[in-house]
Design a protein around this motif. Sequence first.
Motif, PDB file in Angstrom:
ATOM      1  N   VAL A  11      13.686  31.729  54.090  1.00  0.00           N
ATOM      2  CA  VAL A  11      13.133  30.823  55.267  1.00  0.00           C
ATOM      3  C   VAL A  11      14.012  30.748  56.344  1.00  0.00           C
ATOM      4  O   VAL A  11      15.183  30.070  55.985  1.00  0.00           O
ATOM      5  N   GLU A  12      13.468  30.910  57.426  1.00  0.00           N
ATOM      6  CA  GLU A  12      14.547  30.834  58.574  1.00  0.00           C
ATOM      7  C   GLU A  12      15.944  31.467  58.054  1.00  0.00           C
ATOM      8  O   GLU A  12      15.948  32.685  57.790  1.00  0.00           O
ATOM      9  N   LYS A  14      17.602  30.554  55.405  1.00  0.00           N
ATOM     10  CA  LYS A  14      18.226  30.024  54.138  1.00  0.00           C
ATOM     11  C   LYS A  14      17.542  30.775  53.025  1.00  0.00           C
ATOM     12  O   LYS A  14      16.368  31.081  53.212  1.00  0.00           O
ATOM     13  N   ILE A  16      16.099  31.258  49.660  1.00  0.00           N
ATOM     14  CA  ILE A  16      15.593  30.434  48.762  1.00  0.00           C
ATOM     15  C   ILE A  16      15.073  30.848  47.349  1.00  0.00           C
ATOM     16  O   ILE A  16      15.409  30.394  46.464  1.00  0.00           O
ATOM     17  N   PRO A  35      12.858  21.438  39.105  1.00  0.00           N
ATOM     18  CA  PRO A  35      13.129  20.072  39.842  1.00  0.00           C
ATOM     19  C   PRO A  35      12.523  20.814  41.500  1.00  0.00           C
ATOM     20  O   PRO A  35      12.473  21.687  41.712  1.00  0.00           O
ATOM     21  N   ASN A  36      12.283  19.556  41.856  1.00  0.00           N
ATOM     22  CA  ASN A  36      11.947  19.658  43.518  1.00  0.00           C
ATOM     23  C   ASN A  36      12.892  20.634  44.299  1.00  0.00           C
ATOM     24  O   ASN A  36      13.934  20.446  43.894  1.00  0.00           O
ATOM     25  N   GLY A  37      12.380  21.551  45.071  1.00  0.00           N
ATOM     26  CA  GLY A  37      13.014  21.918  46.075  1.00  0.00           C
ATOM     27  C   GLY A  37      13.681  23.314  45.232  1.00  0.00           C
ATOM     28  O   GLY A  37      14.612  24.026  45.871  1.00  0.00           O
ATOM     29  N   SER A  38      13.447  23.734  44.028  1.00  0.00           N
ATOM     30  CA  SER A  38      13.849  24.887  43.468  1.00  0.00           C
ATOM     31  C   SER A  38      13.316  26.043  43.861  1.00  0.00           C
ATOM     32  O   SER A  38      13.820  27.286  43.741  1.00  0.00           O
ATOM     33  N   GLY A  39      12.288  26.181  44.467  1.00  0.00           N
ATOM     34  CA  GLY A  39      11.365  27.339  45.005  1.00  0.00           C
ATOM     35  C   GLY A  39      10.215  27.591  44.745  1.00  0.00           C
ATOM     36  O   GLY A  39       9.827  28.727  44.988  1.00  0.00           O
ATOM     37  N   LYS A  40       9.398  26.956  43.643  1.00  0.00           N
ATOM     38  CA  LYS A  40       8.449  27.151  43.096  1.00  0.00           C
ATOM     39  C   LYS A  40       7.340  27.313  44.268  1.00  0.00           C
ATOM     40  O   LYS A  40       6.493  28.370  44.177  1.00  0.00           O
ATOM     41  N   SER A  41       7.115  26.493  45.157  1.00  0.00           N
ATOM     42  CA  SER A  41       6.220  26.731  46.134  1.00  0.00           C
ATOM     43  C   SER A  41       6.486  27.762  47.085  1.00  0.00           C
ATOM     44  O   SER A  41       5.529  28.491  47.535  1.00  0.00           O
ATOM     45  N   THR A  42       7.495  28.151  47.303  1.00  0.00           N
ATOM     46  CA  THR A  42       8.029  29.159  48.224  1.00  0.00           C
ATOM     47  C   THR A  42       7.576  30.524  47.455  1.00  0.00           C
ATOM     48  O   THR A  42       7.013  31.437  48.195  1.00  0.00           O
ATOM     49  N   TYR A  53       7.852  33.585  55.805  1.00  0.00           N
ATOM     50  CA  TYR A  53       8.747  33.703  54.931  1.00  0.00           C
ATOM     51  C   TYR A  53       9.183  35.408  54.923  1.00  0.00           C
ATOM     52  O   TYR A  53       8.514  36.287  54.837  1.00  0.00           O
ATOM     53  N   GLN A  85      -0.482  23.261  47.016  1.00  0.00           N
ATOM     54  CA  GLN A  85      -0.010  22.053  46.632  1.00  0.00           C
ATOM     55  C   GLN A  85      -0.455  20.989  47.668  1.00  0.00           C
ATOM     56  O   GLN A  85      -0.709  19.957  47.255  1.00  0.00           O
TER      57      GLN A  85
HETATM   58  N1  LIG Z   1       8.722  26.308  55.808  1.00  0.00           N
HETATM   59  C1  LIG Z   1      10.157  25.915  55.320  1.00  0.00           C
HETATM   60  N2  LIG Z   1      10.952  25.792  56.132  1.00  0.00           N
HETATM   61  C2  LIG Z   1      12.324  25.340  55.931  1.00  0.00           C
HETATM   62  N3  LIG Z   1      12.776  25.260  54.622  1.00  0.00           N
HETATM   63  C3  LIG Z   1      11.763  25.253  53.688  1.00  0.00           C
HETATM   64  C4  LIG Z   1      10.318  25.753  53.940  1.00  0.00           C
HETATM   65  N4  LIG Z   1       9.769  25.770  52.873  1.00  0.00           N
HETATM   66  C5  LIG Z   1      10.629  25.515  51.780  1.00  0.00           C
HETATM   67  N5  LIG Z   1      11.815  25.116  52.367  1.00  0.00           N
HETATM   68  C6  LIG Z   1      12.980  24.784  51.397  1.00  0.00           C
HETATM   69  O1  LIG Z   1      13.182  25.855  50.457  1.00  0.00           O
HETATM   70  C7  LIG Z   1      13.526  24.987  49.255  1.00  0.00           C
HETATM   71  C8  LIG Z   1      12.405  25.059  48.060  1.00  0.00           C
HETATM   72  O2  LIG Z   1      11.264  24.457  48.488  1.00  0.00           O
HETATM   73  P1  LIG Z   1       9.975  24.703  47.637  1.00  0.00           P
HETATM   74  O3  LIG Z   1       9.487  26.003  47.415  1.00  0.00           O
HETATM   75  O4  LIG Z   1       8.855  23.805  48.311  1.00  0.00           O
HETATM   76  O5  LIG Z   1      10.342  24.003  46.443  1.00  0.00           O
HETATM   77  P2  LIG Z   1       9.436  23.229  45.104  1.00  0.00           P
HETATM   78  O6  LIG Z   1       8.127  23.759  45.526  1.00  0.00           O
HETATM   79  O7  LIG Z   1      10.172  24.015  43.991  1.00  0.00           O
HETATM   80  O8  LIG Z   1       9.718  21.834  45.237  1.00  0.00           O
HETATM   81  C9  LIG Z   1      13.628  23.525  49.728  1.00  0.00           C
HETATM   82  O9  LIG Z   1      15.130  23.349  49.904  1.00  0.00           O
HETATM   83  C10 LIG Z   1      12.869  23.528  50.808  1.00  0.00           C
HETATM   84  O10 LIG Z   1      13.349  22.401  51.770  1.00  0.00           O
END
Ligand SMILES: Nc1ncnc2c1ncn2[C@@H]1O[C@H](COP(=O)(O)OP(=O)(O)O)[C@@H](O)[C@H]1O
Lengths: 251, 438
Positions: A11-12, A14, A16, A35-42, A53, A85
């Motif tokens: 994303v951008e 970064k 992920i 854990p939070n931020g591990s990339g599950k929602s991504t 993405y 989510q």
């Molecule tokens: N649209 C976005 N723009 C910038 N960063 C993002 C975006 N979506 C997710 N991230 C970053 O990607 C990482 C994984 O996020 P996410 O997939 O939501 O994690 P999880 O669902 O496991 O908590 C995080 O560091 C989050 O800040």
Amino acid sequence: MITIKNLKARVEDKEILKGINLQINAGEIHAIMGPNGSGKSTLASVLAGKEGYEVTGGEVIFEGKELLDLDPEERAREGLFLAFQYPVEIPGVSNTNFMKTALNEVRKARGEEPLSASEFLKLLKEKAALVGLNPEYLSRYVNDGFSGGEKKRNEIFQLAMLNPKFSILDETDSGLDIDALKIVADGVNKIKNKNNSFLVITHYQRLLNYIVPDFVHVMYDGRIVKSGGKELALHLEENGYDWIKEIEVTA
Amino acid sequence: MEEDLKYKLISDFKLMESSLNGEAKSPFHKIRQDAISVFEELGFPVKKLEEWKYTNLNNITKNKFRQFLIPEKINLSYEEVASFIYPGFEGNLIVLINGHYSVKFSKIVTQTDGVYIGSFSEAREKFSDIFQNHFAKYADYYRNSLTALNTAFAIDGVFIHVEKNITVNEPVLILNIADSRDESLIAQPRNLFVMEEGSSVNIIDDYYTIGEHPFFTNSVIEVVLKNNASLDHYKIQNDGSNAFHIGTIQVEQSRDSKFTNSTISWGGSLIRNNLNAVLNGENSESHFYGLYLLKDKQFVDNHTLVDHAVPNCNSNELYKGLIDDKATGVFNGKIMVRKDAQKTNAYQSNKNILLSADAKINAKPQLEIFADDVKCSHGATSGQLDQNSMFYLQSRGISKDEAKILLMNAFSSDVIDSVKIDSLRDYLHSQLFKKLKK
Ligand SMILES: Nc1ncnc2c1ncn2[C@@H]1O[C@H](COP(=O)(O)OP(=O)(O)O)[C@@H](O)[C@H]1O
Ligand SMILES: [Mg+2]
């Protein structure tokens, strides 16, 4: 059903997802914890086709097709479903109209006729009852002013309506109290059969008491760092995620 | 060019005058003469005037319009007229062809004593007192040259008078048909609606064009609401791409009166809707709603003024636009709260969705507040369709185009929901959906 091979996404600027491998067969329930931020929602967003993405590597084969080549609506018509989510509020579009439009599209893709008005209403009521969604919410605007719990129920209601082959449930348990959680899980269990499959993303083991997974994967920093059976979820519940981080460091 | 049209219209005025016989000496005609001299002095508005900053009339003034003076032979069938009546309409039908009341096509069904719904020119003698008291008393022709032009040519249009405490149950549908099949014309309907104490009526003002020549409508409506009177006015603009419309609605409100206007702009090349309400009696309220769906090079300017002259009044404005291609929308909303107008509630909102890179909106809210104990707010937004909503809909199998339609429909619906006549509201919802599908 779905095979994810070395999937990388950013994303951008970064990175992920750093190489995800996952194979889910028909009739299976997989859980992803982490854990939070591990990339599950991504991962969920990339699979559903959300804009923004950039897939930088790997491939996803869904029912024999290159999933990543399809538009979001084509993926849905092929039978992929994401329970968000954070479900989106859409004032001005009624839940019923939304579902009617969606169901007709999905049925058309399956070569089925649109439902008659009365068949549709019957299905609507039946599925609302299945997930314990107050029928009053059907005539309201999509998620507009719904509580966190009602939004989650509404996601599973939509799932029940569209009857997808493969569903991703992204933190469906958050926002649900224990009674609501049981009802929703019960609904999922009724929908589950040997021809469909589920990927349940959750932070907590709690949901997995009710939707029992065949496999549990632990995600950390954009990778699946450990896989196992349902006992892995219990292990995580007891020991937290810190030990995972150590695996990661030593790996 | 504007000079050409100006002098052409002035000579049309003289032509009209020469056909007047005895009426030329009447006080009514004195006002017309007064008005034409104002028009002669001011000419057409130009962009350097603050109120016309965004509205360029060159596309109008470059044409050689002829003032339509007397209802000449009109080649229209009942079927053609009926095709302009929206499905489910029941009530009084008035057909204005090029601004003139058509006895042939109009059909008044309200038989209640004390209710006059009919032609402006017919009513002028019968209601001479009312005309004397109200005609040209509100729409200011000294400062607005187009109001002056209309006043100069105040020949026909619609007059409605409802006596005390009468509720007119049947709505009034005014079909404004612009017939430009033979030549370029200007029509200047002049309407006066006088609602006595406690009376009420609903009016639907519907605009259509037939023919391909350029057509210019310059209309003025004066509305007088006495104590506790109410009027719902719906203006539906279906004109063709060869039609120009400048319309001024001037509302004068007394105590406890209520005025609602919903303006739906589907079509027309250039539209300027001036909507002005003066809240001159306590506890009066005004509600303005507008929806404009613009494409190609359409231009629509909604120009509103709510003048809170006394305390304890409410006003509310909601204008929404979906702007595509190279179209331009303008919203200029002025709220004036005078020094004595304490406890005023005045709200204004303008929301726009720009559907193409070349689509434009100029939003100019103006609050002029001279009282201290008031609640006033305004907001203007413009943007694209919400990407998260788009994705959510698409993720359920709905195509991008269909998702757009759902969201545009959702965006626009609340303006149409303000319409209180069921059949009209249903019709407008279906029209909206049809137009979005294109
Ligand atoms: N649209 C976005 N723009 C910038 N960063 C993002 C975006 N979506 C997710 N991230 C970053 O990607 C990482 C994984 O996020 P996410 O997939 O939501 O994690 P999880 O669902 O496991 O908590 C995080 O560091 C989050 O800040
Ligand atoms: Mg998440």
